[in-house]
Design a protein around this motif. Structure first.
Motif, PDB file in Angstrom:
ATOM      1  N   MET A 122       0.845  -1.179   0.000  1.00  6.97           N
ATOM      2  CA  MET A 122       0.000   0.000   0.000  1.00  6.97           C
ATOM      3  C   MET A 122       0.884   1.234   0.000  1.00  6.97           C
ATOM      4  N   LYS A 123       0.690   2.047  -0.975  1.00  3.79           N
ATOM      5  CA  LYS A 123       1.423   3.286  -1.083  1.00  3.79           C
ATOM      6  C   LYS A 123       0.630   4.392  -0.379  1.00  3.79           C
ATOM      7  N   LYS A 124       1.307   5.241   0.350  1.00  2.00           N
ATOM      8  CA  LYS A 124       0.617   6.326   1.055  1.00  2.00           C
ATOM      9  C   LYS A 124      -0.046   7.253   0.037  1.00  2.00           C
ATOM     10  N   ASN A 125      -1.281   7.624   0.312  1.00  2.00           N
ATOM     11  CA  ASN A 125      -1.983   8.545  -0.576  1.00  2.00           C
ATOM     12  C   ASN A 125      -2.760   9.617   0.187  1.00  2.00           C
ATOM     13  N   MET A 126      -2.414   9.804   1.463  1.00  2.00           N
ATOM     14  CA  MET A 126      -3.078  10.831   2.269  1.00  2.00           C
ATOM     15  C   MET A 126      -2.050  11.788   2.852  1.00  2.00           C
ATOM     16  N   GLY A 127      -2.315  13.080   2.705  1.00  2.00           N
ATOM     17  CA  GLY A 127      -1.444  14.092   3.270  1.00  2.00           C
ATOM     18  C   GLY A 127      -1.816  14.418   4.702  1.00  2.00           C
ATOM     19  N   ASN A 128      -1.019  15.274   5.314  1.00  2.00           N
ATOM     20  CA  ASN A 128      -1.237  15.633   6.727  1.00  2.00           C
ATOM     21  C   ASN A 128      -2.550  16.354   6.952  1.00  2.00           C
ATOM     22  N   LEU A 129      -2.923  17.246   6.055  1.00  2.00           N
ATOM     23  CA  LEU A 129      -4.183  17.975   6.214  1.00  2.00           C
ATOM     24  C   LEU A 129      -5.367  17.015   6.156  1.00  2.00           C
ATOM     25  N   ASN A 159      -4.482  11.681  -4.706  1.00  2.00           N
ATOM     26  CA  ASN A 159      -3.333  11.570  -3.829  1.00  2.00           C
ATOM     27  C   ASN A 159      -3.147  12.935  -3.172  1.00  2.00           C
ATOM     28  N   THR A 160      -3.287  12.992  -1.853  1.00  2.00           N
ATOM     29  CA  THR A 160      -3.165  14.278  -1.167  1.00  2.00           C
ATOM     30  C   THR A 160      -1.805  14.441  -0.503  1.00  2.00           C
TER      31      THR A 160
END
Length: 67
Positions: A1-8, A62-63
Motif C-alpha cells: 500500500m502506497k501512502k496517498n493521504m497528506g497531513n491535512l 493523492n493528497t
C-alpha cells in the motif's frame, strides 16, 4: 500500500472522528445513526493512521505532498 493521504487530510479525518465520538458520548446521536457514524469514525481513524485510503485508488487521488 502506497501512502496517498497528506497531513491535512489525516488531520481533518481525525477531527471528524473525535467530533462523532463526542456527539455519541453526550447522547446527541443515538440508535442506528450513532452506530453508522461510529463505524465511519473508526474507518477514518484507521485510514488516518496508515495514511492510505482505498477509495482514493479508483479516482487516482493523492493528497500527499510531492517530492
Amino acid at each position: 500500500m502506497k501512502k496517498n493521504m497528506g497531513n491535512l487530510d489525516k488531520g481533518i479525518r481525525i477531527v471528524i472522528a473525535i467530533a462523532i465520538a463526542l456527539l455519541y458520548y453526550f447522547n446527541v446521536i443515538e440508535g442506528t445513526l450513532a452506530y453508522v457514524l461510529m463505524a465511519l469514525a473508526v474507518v477514518f481513524l484507521l485510514t488516518s493512521f496508515i495514511s492510505f485510503c482505498p477509495l482514493y485508488l479508483p479516482f487516482g487521488w493523492n493528497t500527499c505532498k510531492r517530492k
